[in-house]
Design a protein around this motif. Structure first.
Motif, PDB file in Angstrom:
ATOM      1  N   THR A  56       0.834  -1.195   0.000  1.00 55.86           N
ATOM      2  CA  THR A  56       0.000   0.000   0.000  1.00 55.86           C
ATOM      3  C   THR A  56       0.873   1.251   0.000  1.00 55.86           C
ATOM      4  OG1 THR A  56      -0.123   0.170   2.422  1.00 55.86           O
ATOM      5  CG2 THR A  56      -1.805  -1.186   1.321  1.00 55.86           C
ATOM      6  N   LYS A  57       0.259   2.360  -0.291  1.00 58.99           N
ATOM      7  CA  LYS A  57       0.960   3.641  -0.222  1.00 58.99           C
ATOM      8  C   LYS A  57       1.336   3.909   1.227  1.00 58.99           C
ATOM      9  CE  LYS A  57      -1.537   5.621  -4.087  1.00 58.99           C
ATOM     10  NZ  LYS A  57      -2.430   6.694  -4.526  1.00 58.99           N
ATOM     11  N   SER A  58       2.465   4.539   1.418  1.00 61.61           N
ATOM     12  CA  SER A  58       2.879   4.901   2.773  1.00 61.61           C
ATOM     13  C   SER A  58       2.026   6.049   3.288  1.00 61.61           C
ATOM     14  CB  SER A  58       4.348   5.316   2.787  1.00 61.61           C
ATOM     15  OG  SER A  58       5.162   4.190   2.571  1.00 61.61           O
ATOM     16  N   THR A  59       1.757   6.003   4.577  1.00 56.16           N
ATOM     17  CA  THR A  59       0.977   7.036   5.238  1.00 56.16           C
ATOM     18  C   THR A  59       1.760   7.531   6.439  1.00 56.16           C
ATOM     19  OG1 THR A  59      -1.071   5.907   4.622  1.00 56.16           O
ATOM     20  CG2 THR A  59      -1.224   7.508   6.390  1.00 56.16           C
ATOM     21  N   LEU A  60       1.784   8.834   6.631  1.00 62.39           N
ATOM     22  CA  LEU A  60       2.409   9.408   7.820  1.00 62.39           C
ATOM     23  C   LEU A  60       1.550   9.047   9.019  1.00 62.39           C
ATOM     24  CD1 LEU A  60       4.566  11.245   9.120  1.00 62.39           C
ATOM     25  CD2 LEU A  60       3.011  13.158   8.694  1.00 62.39           C
ATOM     26  N   VAL A  61       2.180   8.480  10.039  1.00 65.72           N
ATOM     27  CA  VAL A  61       1.455   8.071  11.237  1.00 65.72           C
ATOM     28  C   VAL A  61       1.936   8.913  12.403  1.00 65.72           C
ATOM     29  CG1 VAL A  61       0.902   6.154  12.761  1.00 65.72           C
ATOM     30  CG2 VAL A  61       1.298   5.722  10.362  1.00 65.72           C
ATOM     31  N   THR A  62       0.985   9.454  13.145  1.00 67.43           N
ATOM     32  CA  THR A  62       1.289  10.260  14.327  1.00 67.43           C
ATOM     33  C   THR A  62       0.543   9.679  15.523  1.00 67.43           C
ATOM     34  OG1 THR A  62      -0.595  11.754  14.026  1.00 67.43           O
ATOM     35  CG2 THR A  62       1.457  12.337  12.871  1.00 67.43           C
ATOM     36  N   ALA A  63       0.875  10.141  16.694  1.00 65.97           N
ATOM     37  CA  ALA A  63       0.160   9.674  17.883  1.00 65.97           C
ATOM     38  C   ALA A  63      -1.330   9.982  17.754  1.00 65.97           C
ATOM     39  CB  ALA A  63       0.738  10.326  19.133  1.00 65.97           C
ATOM     40  N   LYS A  64      -1.657  11.062  17.078  1.00 64.54           N
ATOM     41  CA  LYS A  64      -3.052  11.492  16.938  1.00 64.54           C
ATOM     42  C   LYS A  64      -3.840  10.646  15.936  1.00 64.54           C
ATOM     43  CE  LYS A  64      -4.505  15.962  17.724  1.00 64.54           C
ATOM     44  NZ  LYS A  64      -4.506  17.380  17.479  1.00 64.54           N
ATOM     45  N   ASN A  65      -3.232  10.283  14.810  1.00 65.51           N
ATOM     46  CA  ASN A  65      -3.983   9.552  13.779  1.00 65.51           C
ATOM     47  C   ASN A  65      -3.668   8.050  13.771  1.00 65.51           C
ATOM     48  OD1 ASN A  65      -1.580   9.062  12.341  1.00 65.51           O
ATOM     49  ND2 ASN A  65      -2.050  10.523  10.728  1.00 65.51           N
ATOM     50  N   TYR A  66      -2.902   7.576  14.722  1.00 65.43           N
ATOM     51  CA  TYR A  66      -2.437   6.190  14.733  1.00 65.43           C
ATOM     52  C   TYR A  66      -3.573   5.180  14.677  1.00 65.43           C
ATOM     53  CZ  TYR A  66      -0.213   1.866  16.042  1.00 65.43           C
ATOM     54  OH  TYR A  66       0.207   0.574  16.037  1.00 65.43           O
ATOM     55  N   GLU A  67      -4.511   5.304  15.588  1.00 65.92           N
ATOM     56  CA  GLU A  67      -5.612   4.328  15.675  1.00 65.92           C
ATOM     57  C   GLU A  67      -6.294   4.158  14.324  1.00 65.92           C
ATOM     58  OE1 GLU A  67      -6.947   2.589  18.397  1.00 65.92           O
ATOM     59  OE2 GLU A  67      -5.383   3.292  19.734  1.00 65.92           O
ATOM     60  N   GLU A  68      -6.673   5.268  13.722  1.00 64.49           N
ATOM     61  CA  GLU A  68      -7.405   5.224  12.453  1.00 64.49           C
ATOM     62  C   GLU A  68      -6.553   4.635  11.327  1.00 64.49           C
ATOM     63  OE1 GLU A  68      -8.988   8.395   9.195  1.00 64.49           O
ATOM     64  OE2 GLU A  68      -9.138   8.940  11.298  1.00 64.49           O
ATOM     65  N   ASN A  69      -5.340   5.124  11.175  1.00 65.22           N
ATOM     66  CA  ASN A  69      -4.516   4.695  10.044  1.00 65.22           C
ATOM     67  C   ASN A  69      -4.091   3.234  10.125  1.00 65.22           C
ATOM     68  OD1 ASN A  69      -4.713   7.130   8.799  1.00 65.22           O
ATOM     69  ND2 ASN A  69      -2.670   7.823   9.322  1.00 65.22           N
ATOM     70  N   ILE A  70      -3.691   2.779  11.285  1.00 64.68           N
ATOM     71  CA  ILE A  70      -3.221   1.398  11.351  1.00 64.68           C
ATOM     72  C   ILE A  70      -4.389   0.410  11.395  1.00 64.68           C
ATOM     73  CG2 ILE A  70      -2.893   1.178  13.843  1.00 64.68           C
ATOM     74  CD1 ILE A  70      -0.209  -0.288  13.103  1.00 64.68           C
ATOM     75  N   LYS A  71      -5.469   0.772  12.063  1.00 61.50           N
ATOM     76  CA  LYS A  71      -6.617  -0.141  12.077  1.00 61.50           C
ATOM     77  C   LYS A  71      -7.180  -0.325  10.679  1.00 61.50           C
ATOM     78  CE  LYS A  71      -8.265  -0.346  16.705  1.00 61.50           C
ATOM     79  NZ  LYS A  71      -9.326  -0.237  17.660  1.00 61.50           N
ATOM     80  N   ASN A  72      -7.260   0.754   9.909  1.00 62.85           N
ATOM     81  CA  ASN A  72      -7.739   0.632   8.527  1.00 62.85           C
ATOM     82  C   ASN A  72      -6.857  -0.313   7.734  1.00 62.85           C
ATOM     83  OD1 ASN A  72      -9.876   2.361   8.936  1.00 62.85           O
ATOM     84  ND2 ASN A  72      -8.831   4.145   8.103  1.00 62.85           N
ATOM     85  N   GLY A  73      -5.563  -0.219   7.916  1.00 61.51           N
ATOM     86  CA  GLY A  73      -4.643  -1.100   7.202  1.00 61.51           C
ATOM     87  C   GLY A  73      -4.805  -2.552   7.592  1.00 61.51           C
ATOM     88  N   PHE A  74      -5.021  -2.804   8.865  1.00 59.18           N
ATOM     89  CA  PHE A  74      -5.200  -4.172   9.338  1.00 59.18           C
ATOM     90  C   PHE A  74      -6.559  -4.737   8.931  1.00 59.18           C
ATOM     91  CE2 PHE A  74      -2.010  -3.810  12.997  1.00 59.18           C
ATOM     92  CZ  PHE A  74      -1.107  -4.634  12.362  1.00 59.18           C
ATOM     93  N   GLU A  75      -7.577  -3.888   8.893  1.00 60.48           N
ATOM     94  CA  GLU A  75      -8.928  -4.368   8.626  1.00 60.48           C
ATOM     95  C   GLU A  75      -9.195  -4.637   7.153  1.00 60.48           C
ATOM     96  OE1 GLU A  75     -11.289  -1.399  10.564  1.00 60.48           O
ATOM     97  OE2 GLU A  75     -10.857  -2.217  12.545  1.00 60.48           O
ATOM     98  N   TYR A  76      -8.386  -4.087   6.293  1.00 56.60           N
ATOM     99  CA  TYR A  76      -8.550  -4.300   4.859  1.00 56.60           C
ATOM    100  C   TYR A  76      -8.330  -5.778   4.571  1.00 56.60           C
ATOM    101  CZ  TYR A  76      -8.085  -3.207  -0.105  1.00 56.60           C
ATOM    102  OH  TYR A  76      -8.259  -3.133  -1.460  1.00 56.60           O
ATOM    103  N   PRO A  77      -9.199  -6.400   3.760  1.00 60.24           N
ATOM    104  CA  PRO A  77      -9.034  -7.846   3.520  1.00 60.24           C
ATOM    105  C   PRO A  77      -7.747  -8.166   2.766  1.00 60.24           C
ATOM    106  CG  PRO A  77     -10.722  -6.918   2.078  1.00 60.24           C
ATOM    107  CD  PRO A  77     -10.304  -5.825   3.028  1.00 60.24           C
TER     108      PRO A  77
END
Length: 172
Positions: A56-77
Protein backbone atom coordinates in the motif's frame (compact mmCIF):
# COMPACT_ATOMS: atom_id res chain seq x y z
CA UNK A 1 4.72 11.57 24.93
CA UNK A 2 7.56 9.04 25.10
CA UNK A 3 7.01 6.27 27.60
CA UNK A 4 10.40 5.17 28.87
CA UNK A 5 13.60 5.02 26.88
CA UNK A 6 15.09 7.72 24.68
CA UNK A 7 12.88 9.70 22.36
CA UNK A 8 13.61 9.19 18.67
CA UNK A 9 15.42 12.19 17.09
CA UNK A 10 13.28 14.30 14.74
CA UNK A 11 15.76 13.77 11.88
CA UNK A 12 15.02 10.05 11.82
CA UNK A 13 12.85 8.62 9.04
CA UNK A 14 11.19 5.28 9.75
CA UNK A 15 9.20 3.18 7.31
CA UNK A 16 7.08 0.41 8.85
CA UNK A 17 5.92 -2.38 6.53
CA UNK A 18 3.39 -4.93 7.83
CA UNK A 19 2.28 -8.22 6.28
CA UNK A 20 -1.52 -8.31 6.22
CA UNK A 21 -1.44 -12.11 6.39
CA UNK A 22 -0.41 -12.15 10.06
CA UNK A 23 -3.11 -13.64 12.26
CA UNK A 24 -5.31 -11.57 14.58
CA UNK A 25 -3.23 -12.16 17.73
CA UNK A 26 -0.08 -11.17 15.87
CA UNK A 27 -1.77 -8.05 14.51
CA UNK A 28 -2.81 -7.09 18.02
CA UNK A 29 0.76 -7.45 19.28
CA UNK A 30 2.19 -5.54 16.32
CA UNK A 31 -0.45 -2.84 16.78
CA UNK A 32 0.80 -2.26 20.33
CA UNK A 33 4.49 -2.44 19.40
CA UNK A 34 4.12 0.09 16.60
CA UNK A 35 2.05 2.33 18.88
CA UNK A 36 5.03 2.44 21.27
CA UNK A 37 7.31 3.39 18.36
CA UNK A 38 4.95 6.13 17.16
CA UNK A 39 4.52 7.51 20.69
CA UNK A 40 8.30 7.70 21.04
CA UNK A 41 8.79 9.57 17.76
CA UNK A 42 8.10 13.12 16.62
CA UNK A 43 4.99 13.43 14.47
CA UNK A 44 6.91 13.83 11.22
CA UNK A 45 9.02 10.70 10.97
CA UNK A 46 7.05 7.42 10.99
CA UNK A 47 5.40 6.16 7.79
CA UNK A 48 3.39 2.96 7.61
CA UNK A 49 2.26 0.65 4.83
CA UNK A 50 0.90 -2.86 4.49
CA UNK A 51 1.45 -5.63 1.98
CA UNK A 52 0.08 -8.87 0.64
CA UNK A 53 0.15 -9.12 -3.17
CA UNK A 54 0.70 -5.34 -3.29
CA UNK A 55 2.33 -2.80 -1.01
CA UNK A 56 0.00 0.00 0.00
CA UNK A 57 0.96 3.64 -0.22
CA UNK A 58 2.88 4.90 2.77
CA UNK A 59 0.98 7.04 5.24
CA UNK A 60 2.41 9.41 7.82
CA UNK A 61 1.46 8.07 11.24
CA UNK A 62 1.29 10.26 14.33
CA UNK A 63 0.16 9.67 17.88
CA UNK A 64 -3.05 11.49 16.94
CA UNK A 65 -3.98 9.55 13.78
CA UNK A 66 -2.44 6.19 14.73
CA UNK A 67 -5.61 4.33 15.68
CA UNK A 68 -7.40 5.22 12.45
CA UNK A 69 -4.52 4.69 10.04
CA UNK A 70 -3.22 1.40 11.35
CA UNK A 71 -6.62 -0.14 12.08
CA UNK A 72 -7.74 0.63 8.53
CA UNK A 73 -4.64 -1.10 7.20
CA UNK A 74 -5.20 -4.17 9.34
CA UNK A 75 -8.93 -4.37 8.63
CA UNK A 76 -8.55 -4.30 4.86
CA UNK A 77 -9.03 -7.85 3.52
CA UNK A 78 -5.89 -9.68 2.49
CA UNK A 79 -5.54 -11.26 -0.94
CA UNK A 80 -3.61 -14.14 0.60
CA UNK A 81 -0.44 -13.61 -1.41
CA UNK A 82 2.83 -12.71 0.28
CA UNK A 83 4.89 -10.70 -2.20
CA UNK A 84 7.49 -9.94 0.44
CA UNK A 85 10.45 -9.14 -1.81
CA UNK A 86 8.46 -6.87 -4.12
CA UNK A 87 6.95 -5.05 -1.14
CA UNK A 88 10.34 -4.60 0.50
CA UNK A 89 11.82 -3.24 -2.71
CA UNK A 90 8.97 -0.78 -3.24
CA UNK A 91 9.50 0.62 0.26
CA UNK A 92 13.28 0.84 -0.26
CA UNK A 93 12.61 2.86 -3.39
CA UNK A 94 10.78 5.49 -1.35
CA UNK A 95 14.08 6.44 0.25
CA UNK A 96 15.68 6.67 -3.19
CA UNK A 97 13.15 8.67 -5.20
CA UNK A 98 15.76 10.43 -7.28
CA UNK A 99 16.83 7.11 -8.80
CA UNK A 100 13.51 6.09 -10.38
CA UNK A 101 10.60 7.63 -12.25
CA UNK A 102 7.92 9.17 -10.03
CA UNK A 103 5.21 6.77 -11.19
CA UNK A 104 7.18 3.84 -9.78
CA UNK A 105 6.92 5.21 -6.26
CA UNK A 106 3.53 6.84 -6.47
CA UNK A 107 2.14 8.55 -3.40
CA UNK A 108 1.97 11.93 -1.72
CA UNK A 109 4.57 11.03 0.90
CA UNK A 110 7.26 9.86 -1.54
CA UNK A 111 8.81 13.32 -1.77
CA UNK A 112 8.82 13.77 2.01
CA UNK A 113 10.34 10.35 2.72
CA UNK A 114 12.99 10.78 0.03
CA UNK A 115 13.92 14.34 1.04
CA UNK A 116 14.27 13.35 4.69
CA UNK A 117 16.37 10.33 3.75
CA UNK A 118 18.60 12.38 1.47
CA UNK A 119 19.12 15.03 4.15
CA UNK A 120 19.72 12.62 7.04
CA UNK A 121 21.26 9.58 5.33
CA UNK A 122 22.50 8.02 8.55
CA UNK A 123 19.08 8.22 10.24
CA UNK A 124 16.85 6.04 8.07
CA UNK A 125 15.33 2.77 9.23
CA UNK A 126 12.75 0.26 8.17
CA UNK A 127 10.79 -2.07 10.43
CA UNK A 128 9.25 -5.05 8.63
CA UNK A 129 6.71 -7.36 10.27
CA UNK A 130 6.18 -10.62 8.36
CA UNK A 131 4.12 -13.75 8.91
CA UNK A 132 6.94 -16.18 9.68
CA UNK A 133 4.73 -19.26 9.35
CA UNK A 134 4.60 -19.06 5.56
CA UNK A 135 7.09 -18.59 2.76
CA UNK A 136 7.13 -15.76 0.28
CA UNK A 137 4.79 -16.42 -2.61
CA UNK A 138 6.59 -18.17 -5.49
CA UNK A 139 4.71 -15.88 -7.89
CA UNK A 140 6.33 -12.79 -6.36
CA UNK A 141 7.84 -10.93 -9.33
CA UNK A 142 10.98 -10.25 -7.29
CA UNK A 143 13.25 -12.76 -5.58
CA UNK A 144 15.80 -12.61 -2.78
CA UNK A 145 18.59 -12.74 -5.35
CA UNK A 146 17.05 -9.87 -7.35
CA UNK A 147 17.24 -7.74 -4.23
CA UNK A 148 20.59 -8.73 -2.81
CA UNK A 149 22.61 -9.23 -5.96
CA UNK A 150 21.07 -6.57 -8.14
CA UNK A 151 18.66 -3.90 -7.12
CA UNK A 152 19.75 -3.05 -3.56
CA UNK A 153 23.44 -2.67 -4.25
CA UNK A 154 22.74 0.23 -6.63
CA UNK A 155 20.61 2.23 -4.18
CA UNK A 156 22.25 5.31 -2.72
CA UNK A 157 20.21 5.18 0.51
CA UNK A 158 20.09 1.85 2.29
CA UNK A 159 18.16 2.05 5.55
CA UNK A 160 18.90 -0.14 8.51
CA UNK A 161 16.30 -2.89 8.22
CA UNK A 162 14.82 -4.62 11.24
CA UNK A 163 12.77 -7.68 10.24
CA UNK A 164 10.43 -9.28 12.75
CA UNK A 165 8.92 -12.64 11.87
CA UNK A 166 5.69 -13.36 13.69
CA UNK A 167 5.09 -17.07 14.30
CA UNK A 168 1.93 -18.06 16.19
CA UNK A 169 2.61 -19.94 19.45
CA UNK A 170 1.12 -23.19 18.13
CA UNK A 171 3.42 -23.15 15.04
CA UNK A 172 6.79 -22.81 16.80
Amino acid sequence: KASGGVRIPKETTISVLIDRGINEEGKRQIFEAVRTLVNSAPDSCVFISFFDSIATKSTLVTAKNYEENIKNGFEYPTFGNNYFYSALYSKLMEFNQGQVADEQIGNEYRRIISQRAQQYRDKVAMFVFVDGSRDADPDDPMTYLDLTEGKIKDLSIKPTIYAFYYIPANKQ
